[in-house]
Design a protein around this motif. Sequence first.
Motif, PDB file in Angstrom:
ATOM      1  N   GLU A   1       7.986   4.710 -14.536  1.00 43.89           N
ATOM      2  CA  GLU A   1       6.830   4.606 -13.647  1.00 43.89           C
ATOM      3  C   GLU A   1       7.240   4.835 -12.193  1.00 43.89           C
ATOM      4  N   LEU A   2       8.382   4.262 -11.802  1.00 42.51           N
ATOM      5  CA  LEU A   2       8.878   4.447 -10.440  1.00 42.51           C
ATOM      6  C   LEU A   2       9.124   5.923 -10.149  1.00 42.51           C
ATOM      7  N   GLU A   3       9.743   6.611 -11.081  1.00 44.85           N
ATOM      8  CA  GLU A   3      10.027   8.034 -10.889  1.00 44.85           C
ATOM      9  C   GLU A   3       8.730   8.838 -10.769  1.00 44.85           C
ATOM     10  N   GLN A   4       7.713   8.477 -11.542  1.00 43.71           N
ATOM     11  CA  GLN A   4       6.424   9.161 -11.431  1.00 43.71           C
ATOM     12  C   GLN A   4       5.805   8.955 -10.046  1.00 43.71           C
ATOM     13  N   VAL A   5       5.901   7.731  -9.537  1.00 53.45           N
ATOM     14  CA  VAL A   5       5.338   7.421  -8.219  1.00 53.45           C
ATOM     15  C   VAL A   5       6.053   8.214  -7.128  1.00 53.45           C
ATOM     16  N   LEU A   6       7.382   8.208  -7.164  1.00 53.48           N
ATOM     17  CA  LEU A   6       8.149   8.883  -6.123  1.00 53.48           C
ATOM     18  C   LEU A   6       8.014  10.402  -6.200  1.00 53.48           C
ATOM     19  N   ALA A   7       7.802  10.929  -7.400  1.00 50.63           N
ATOM     20  CA  ALA A   7       7.638  12.379  -7.549  1.00 50.63           C
ATOM     21  C   ALA A   7       6.448  12.893  -6.741  1.00 50.63           C
ATOM     22  N   LEU A   8       5.477  12.030  -6.462  1.00 50.06           N
ATOM     23  CA  LEU A   8       4.299  12.419  -5.678  1.00 50.06           C
ATOM     24  C   LEU A   8       4.559  12.412  -4.179  1.00 50.06           C
ATOM     25  N   ASP A   9       5.779  11.967  -3.775  1.00 52.35           N
ATOM     26  CA  ASP A   9       6.149  11.910  -2.363  1.00 52.35           C
ATOM     27  C   ASP A   9       5.182  11.047  -1.563  1.00 52.35           C
ATOM     28  N   PRO A  10       5.413   9.730  -1.550  1.00 53.66           N
ATOM     29  CA  PRO A  10       4.447   8.819  -0.915  1.00 53.66           C
ATOM     30  C   PRO A  10       4.470   8.809   0.604  1.00 53.66           C
ATOM     31  N   ARG A  11       5.359   9.579   1.214  1.00 49.73           N
ATOM     32  CA  ARG A  11       5.423   9.584   2.683  1.00 49.73           C
ATOM     33  C   ARG A  11       4.126  10.082   3.311  1.00 49.73           C
ATOM     34  N   PRO A  12       3.826   9.652   4.533  1.00 50.94           N
ATOM     35  CA  PRO A  12       2.731  10.277   5.279  1.00 50.94           C
ATOM     36  C   PRO A  12       3.026  11.763   5.447  1.00 50.94           C
ATOM     37  N   ALA A  13       1.998  12.585   5.356  1.00 46.01           N
ATOM     38  CA  ALA A  13       2.185  14.031   5.351  1.00 46.01           C
ATOM     39  C   ALA A  13       2.832  14.555   6.632  1.00 46.01           C
TER      40      ALA A  13
ATOM     41  N   LYS B   1       0.817  -1.211   0.000  1.00 51.77           N
ATOM     42  CA  LYS B   1       0.000   0.000   0.000  1.00 51.77           C
ATOM     43  C   LYS B   1       0.854   1.266   0.000  1.00 51.77           C
ATOM     44  N   PHE B   2       2.006   1.221   0.670  1.00 45.78           N
ATOM     45  CA  PHE B   2       2.894   2.374   0.700  1.00 45.78           C
ATOM     46  C   PHE B   2       3.419   2.659  -0.711  1.00 45.78           C
ATOM     47  N   GLY B   3       3.185   3.855  -1.178  1.00 50.36           N
ATOM     48  CA  GLY B   3       3.646   4.238  -2.503  1.00 50.36           C
ATOM     49  C   GLY B   3       2.554   4.325  -3.548  1.00 50.36           C
ATOM     50  N   ILE B   4       1.390   3.737  -3.285  1.00 48.80           N
ATOM     51  CA  ILE B   4       0.313   3.809  -4.263  1.00 48.80           C
ATOM     52  C   ILE B   4      -0.208   5.245  -4.329  1.00 48.80           C
ATOM     53  N   PRO B   5      -0.331   5.829  -5.526  1.00 47.42           N
ATOM     54  CA  PRO B   5      -0.896   7.182  -5.629  1.00 47.42           C
ATOM     55  C   PRO B   5      -2.254   7.252  -4.944  1.00 47.42           C
ATOM     56  N   ARG B   6      -2.556   8.401  -4.375  1.00 42.07           N
ATOM     57  CA  ARG B   6      -3.781   8.519  -3.583  1.00 42.07           C
ATOM     58  C   ARG B   6      -5.020   8.746  -4.435  1.00 42.07           C
ATOM     59  N   GLN B   7      -4.824   8.912  -5.747  1.00 43.96           N
ATOM     60  CA  GLN B   7      -5.933   9.013  -6.683  1.00 43.96           C
ATOM     61  C   GLN B   7      -5.505   8.366  -7.999  1.00 43.96           C
ATOM     62  N   PRO B   8      -6.445   7.936  -8.826  1.00 42.90           N
ATOM     63  CA  PRO B   8      -6.075   7.378 -10.123  1.00 42.90           C
ATOM     64  C   PRO B   8      -5.578   8.461 -11.082  1.00 42.90           C
ATOM     65  N   ASN B   9      -4.832   8.021 -12.087  1.00 33.89           N
ATOM     66  CA  ASN B   9      -4.358   8.860 -13.193  1.00 33.89           C
ATOM     67  C   ASN B   9      -3.314   9.890 -12.812  1.00 33.89           C
ATOM     68  N   LEU B  10      -2.777   9.835 -11.598  1.00 36.01           N
ATOM     69  CA  LEU B  10      -1.657  10.680 -11.239  1.00 36.01           C
ATOM     70  C   LEU B  10      -0.357  10.114 -11.799  1.00 36.01           C
ATOM     71  N   VAL B  11      -0.330   8.800 -11.968  1.00 30.68           N
ATOM     72  CA  VAL B  11       0.837   8.113 -12.512  1.00 30.68           C
ATOM     73  C   VAL B  11       0.372   7.191 -13.637  1.00 30.68           C
ATOM     74  N   GLN B  12       1.040   7.263 -14.765  1.00 33.09           N
ATOM     75  CA  GLN B  12       0.625   6.454 -15.916  1.00 33.09           C
ATOM     76  C   GLN B  12       1.298   5.082 -15.904  1.00 33.09           C
ATOM     77  N   VAL B  13       1.019   4.342 -14.857  1.00 30.38           N
ATOM     78  CA  VAL B  13       1.513   2.972 -14.715  1.00 30.38           C
ATOM     79  C   VAL B  13       0.584   2.027 -15.470  1.00 30.38           C
TER      80      VAL B  13
END
Length: 251
Positions: free
Chosen positions: A201-213, A20-32
């Motif tokens: 795809e990995l770079e797109q995911v990490l660019a969103l900063d998956p850490r807890p706020a 679950k850690f790292g999954i974008p919090r909404q669809p279409n933010l990352v084109q995986v």
Amino acid sequence: MKTDLKMPIIGFMHSPYREKFGIPRQPNLVQVESYVEMQAPYNDALAFEGIEAFSHLWLIWQFHDNKNQIEDQQTASTQQNNKFRAQVRPPRLGGNQKIGVFATRSMYRPAPIGLSVVQFKQVKKVGKSLRIYVTGADLLHGTPILDIKPYIQYSDAVPHAQSGYAQDEPIRKTVLWMETAEIQKAELLSLGLLQPQIVQELEQVLALDPRPAYQDDPERIYNMRFADFDVSFKVDLNCVYICKIVLLHTD
């Protein structure tokens, strides 16, 4: 009034999101790219005749990996009443502010059902398997799919809709590979163990900063599994630094 509703699982999601850690919090933010593998008897190609005329699809799915996941569907109503959370803490609000559960897309809901719009790519027969390929999904690998429906542009798109605390897209950070990780990436690419698409795809995911706020220590090292790789990274105000990428044993 009938209250016990049982829904069939028509397929399972196959995606690079292995936790679950790292999954974008909404669809279409990352084109995986990912795909739904249909289950019998729903793996009939005739059931998808005409779907190629639609660019996007709705996926209706089940939150199946929650700690408080309801196991016994026959007693779901009683258990839901006992476990109902009227308020949750959305990550978008820093994890500190409570808001009504029905004003969020939190996974902790009376009915553990999710809804995602994704871009449709193709229906593909692979051996005896029928796969529905999509991009932009925000689903954990193994997520049960309950239904697939076409996205209707004129009715589903609302250009001037208001989205409360989530009106704007999240800010994307710059992703940089540190020296050790850069060497590891080059070696994996040269051996054919890592594909350029996975890197993107990995770079797109990490660019969103998956850490807890609420976590903002720039020296803390985080680990995330993405596809068949364990990735270590740290984050400061503007950048995400990939520290290490290691191929996991997949046997």
